[in-house]
Write a protein that holds these residues in place. Structure first.
Motif, PDB file in Angstrom:
ATOM      1  N   ASN A 169       2.609   6.022   5.166  1.00  0.00           N
ATOM      2  CA  ASN A 169       1.545   5.037   5.274  1.00  0.00           C
ATOM      3  C   ASN A 169       1.664   4.092   4.085  1.00  0.00           C
ATOM      4  O   ASN A 169       1.507   4.528   2.943  1.00  0.00           O
ATOM      5  N   GLU A 171      -0.149   1.773   2.694  1.00  0.00           N
ATOM      6  CA  GLU A 171      -1.290   1.679   1.779  1.00  0.00           C
ATOM      7  C   GLU A 171      -1.459   2.961   0.971  1.00  0.00           C
ATOM      8  O   GLU A 171      -1.713   2.921  -0.240  1.00  0.00           O
ATOM      9  N   GLU A 172      -1.313   4.102   1.633  1.00  0.00           N
ATOM     10  CA  GLU A 172      -1.459   5.379   0.933  1.00  0.00           C
ATOM     11  C   GLU A 172      -0.369   5.561  -0.118  1.00  0.00           C
ATOM     12  O   GLU A 172      -0.622   6.049  -1.224  1.00  0.00           O
ATOM     13  N   ALA A 174       1.275   3.191  -1.712  1.00  0.00           N
ATOM     14  CA  ALA A 174       1.012   2.275  -2.826  1.00  0.00           C
ATOM     15  C   ALA A 174      -0.125   2.795  -3.694  1.00  0.00           C
ATOM     16  O   ALA A 174      -0.057   2.736  -4.928  1.00  0.00           O
ATOM     17  N   GLU A 175      -1.176   3.338  -3.043  1.00  0.00           N
ATOM     18  CA  GLU A 175      -2.312   3.883  -3.794  1.00  0.00           C
ATOM     19  C   GLU A 175      -1.911   5.104  -4.610  1.00  0.00           C
ATOM     20  O   GLU A 175      -2.340   5.280  -5.752  1.00  0.00           O
TER      21      GLU A 175
END
Length: 503
Positions: A169, A171-172, A174-175
C-alpha cells in the motif's frame, strides 16, 4: 505556539557548509554529478530520460563500475537522480515531438548538463542542499516502492499490475518509512551520542510492538521480523544518498534462519525482559543511524509537515522570554549550548537584565523560567554584576542574585531574610516538579530530605510562604519524603497552605 502542534526535542545541526560537503560526497549524488558533466556532448535517452543500453555501458565505464556485478544498476540509479534533480536536462528529438512510436532502444531525446549542475560548484551551500533534498525525496519514493522482482514477475506473466497481490500500500509504506525516520530522529535528539547506532530489531519493534506489551507474542515477533527485513531493503536504498549510515543484516544470518523457518528478529526483541545480545550478535542483525545530513533532511521534512522541530541556535535572535520558556524542555547539554549561543549575541550586562526581567512572574511556569534564568546566568561573566545587584531587594529575584554573586566571590552581599530563603526554596522545588525523569525525582527526594534535616520546624514556617506553588510543593514533599513522620507533617502543612490561599 499552538497547543496541538507536535513538538520534538532540539537537535544540534552541522553548519550548512559542512552539510553541503556531505551532500556532494554522498556516493549517489557524486555519481549523478559526474554523469551530468560527462553528458556535455549529449547523451541519447529514452522516454522519461532513462539512459539507453549503449550509453549506459559507456557511463558505467566512466564511473569505474564496469567490473562491478551491480555496476550498471548503480549507474542507472545515478543517472535517474541526475534527471530528477535537474543536473541534466532533456531535449526531445523530432520523432518524439511528432508523437511517433519509439522502440525501446530508440532515442526520444538528448540529455545535456542542466542549470542545476552549475550550482554544485558556484552556488551557495543552501543551493546545494536544495538540490540534494530534491534527490533525497526521489530516493525515499524508491525506498517505499514495491520489490521490483515481484513487479517483474507479474508483468512477465502477462497479467495486470495487482498491488493487493504484492501486499503493498503506497500510503502505508510511505507512512511507515516516515515513522521509522521520525523514531531515528527522536533517538538522535535524545541521545547524548548522536552517532549511536540503533539495532534494526529494536527499531522495527518500536513501530510494531505495543508499549504495554511486556513480552511480544510469536505473531508480533513475526510481524517485527517482516518489518525488519523490509527496513533492511529500504536502508540499503537510502544509504547511498547519505541519509543514513547502515550496516546491513548479515546475509549468512538470513540464510541460516530462513532454512530453519524461524523469524529473523531475535526472540525477545523489544521486550523489557529480553536478555541483551552481545555486540557481535547485535551487529549481525543490522545497525543504523541518521547521518548529520539525515538529521537535517528529516527535520526539514518535519518542518514542512508543520511539526515544531527546533535546532540549537534557533533562539539566538529571540528575546529572553522565548529562551526561558523553551530551555526547561531541552536536554541539559543542549540547553547549555543554546544558552551559550544566545549569550554570545549580547553583552553580559544586557543579557543579564533581559533574563532577569523575563524571569519575573506569578504564573504557573514562572518557577521554571527562573530556574532556566539562573542556569543561563551561571554562564555570564562578572561584567553583569550591576544587573544582579539591582534586584537584590526583589522578592522573586533577590535569592538567585545572591547565589550568583556568591558563586563569584564578589564582596558586599547582604544576608537574605528567612522569608527570602524559604520563598527561593519553594520556587526551586516548584521548578523541578514537572520533571518526569526518574533520576531527577531521586535528586528531588534527596533535596527534600536534606532541607528538613537542616531546618528544624521547616514545615511550621514553609506553609506561610507567600508563593503560588507553596501548597503544591508541600504536597509533593509529602509524597517524596522517605520518613513517614516528616511526610505526614508535609501533608498537614500543605493543607494549611491551601486553606490560607483559599481564605
Amino acid at each position: 505556539m499552538s497547543a496541538d502542534r507536535p513538538t520534538l526535542p532540539p537537535v544540534r545541526l552541522h553548519s550548512e557548509a559542512e552539510l553541503a560537503r556531505d551532500a556532494l560526497s554522498a556516493p549517489l549524488m557524486a555519481r549523478a554529478a559526474k554523469l551530468a558533466r560527462w553528458a556535455e556532448r549529449g547523451v541519447p535517452v529514452g522516454v522519461g530520460g532513462q539512459i539507453l543500453e549503449e550509453p549506459l555501458a559507456a557511463a558505467t565505464e566512466h564511473l569505474g563500475l564496469a567490473g562491478d556485478e551491480d555496476g550498471a544498476a548503480y549507474t542507472a540509479e545515478a543517472w535517474q537522480l541526475a534527471v530528477d534533480t535537474g543536473l541534466v536536462e532533456i531535449a526531445e528529438t523530432e520523432e518524439s515531438e511528432d508523437g511517433a512510436d519509439l522502440s525501446d532502444d530508440a532515442a526520444a531525446g538528448v540529455a545535456t548538463p542542466g542549470e542545476e549542475l552549475g550550482l554544485l560548484t558556484s552556488g551557495s551551500p543552501q543551493d546545494i542542499l536544495d538540490i540534494w533534498l530534491g534527490g533525497m525525496e526521489t530516493v525515499l519514493a524508491d525506498a517505499a516502492a514495491p520489490d521490483l522482482a515481484d513487479l517483474a514477475d507479474q508483468l512477465t506473466e502477462g497479467g495486470e499490475l495487482d498491488l493487493d497481490a504484492l501486499d503493498w500500500n503506497p500510503e502505508e509504506e510511505a507512512e511507515l518509512l516516515d515513522g521509522i525516520l521520525g523514531n531515528l530522529y527522536l533517538l538522535t535528539a535524545l541521545n547524548e551520542r548522536p552517532d549511536q547506532e540503533v539495532p534494526l530489531p529494536a527499531l522495527a519493534a518500536s513501530m510494531i510492538v505495543p508499549d504495554d506489551m511486556d513480552e511480544p507474542t510469536d505473531d508480533v515477533l513475526e510481524e517485527v521480523s517482516e518489518a525488519m527485513m523490509r527496513l533492511d531493503d529500504q536502508f540499503r536504498v537510502l544509504e547511498p544518498i547519505g541519509l543514513v549510515a547502515y550496516q546491513p543484516v548479515d546475509e549468512a544470518l538470513i540464510e541460516e534462519l530462513d532454512e530453519d523457518g524461524e523469524t529473523v528478529v531475535p526472540q525477545g526483541a523489544g521486550a523489557s525482559t529480553a536478555e541483551p545480545l552481545s555486540d557481535e550478535d547485535v551487529s549481525r542483525y543490522g545497525l543504523v543511524r541518521l547521518t548529520p545530513l539525515g538529521v537535517y533532511a528529516v527535520r526539514a521534512r518535519m518542518l514542512d509537515a508543520g511539526v515544531h522541530a527546533p535546532a540549537v541556535g534557533d533562539l539566538t535572535d529571540k528575546g529572553a522570554d522565548v529562551l526561558l520558556e523553551a530551555l526547561p524542555d531541552y536536554p541539559e547539554a543542549l540547553a547549555q549550548a543554546e544558552s551559550e549561543l544566545w549569550l554570545t549575541a549580547r553583552t553580559p550586562l544586557d543579557a543579564a537584565r533581559d533574563l532577569l526581567t523575563s524571569a519575573r512572574g506569578d504564573d504557573e511556569s514562572a518557577p521554571r523560567r527562573r530556574l532556566a534564568a539562573q542556569q543561563t546566568l551561571s554562564l555570564v561573566s562578572p561584567d553583569a554584576e550591576a544587573a544582579l545587584r539591582d534586584v537584590l531587594d526583589d522578592r522573586q529575584l533577590g535569592g538567585l542574585a545572591r547565589v550568583w554573586l556568591a558563586e563569584r566571590a564578589l564582596p558586599g552581599i547582604p544576608e537574605p531574610s528567612q522569608e527570602m530563603i524559604f520563598w527561593l526554596t519553594v520556587d526551586t522545588i516548584a521548578a523541578q516538579l514537572d520533571s518526569a525523569d526518574e533520576d531527577a525525582t531521586t535528586e528531588l527526594s534527596d533535596l527534600v530530605q536534606g532541607l528538613t534535616e537542616q531546618h528544624s520546624g521547616f514545615f511550621d514556617t514553609a506553609w506561610r510562604v507567600d508563593h503560588p506553588a507553596t501548597a503544591d510543593v508541600l504536597e509533593a514533599m509529602g509524597r517524596l519524603h522517605p520518613d513517614k513522620k516528616a511526610a505526614k507533617e508535609a501533608r498537614k502543612a500543605a493543607f494549611k497552605a491551601r486553606s490560607r490561599q483559599s481564605g
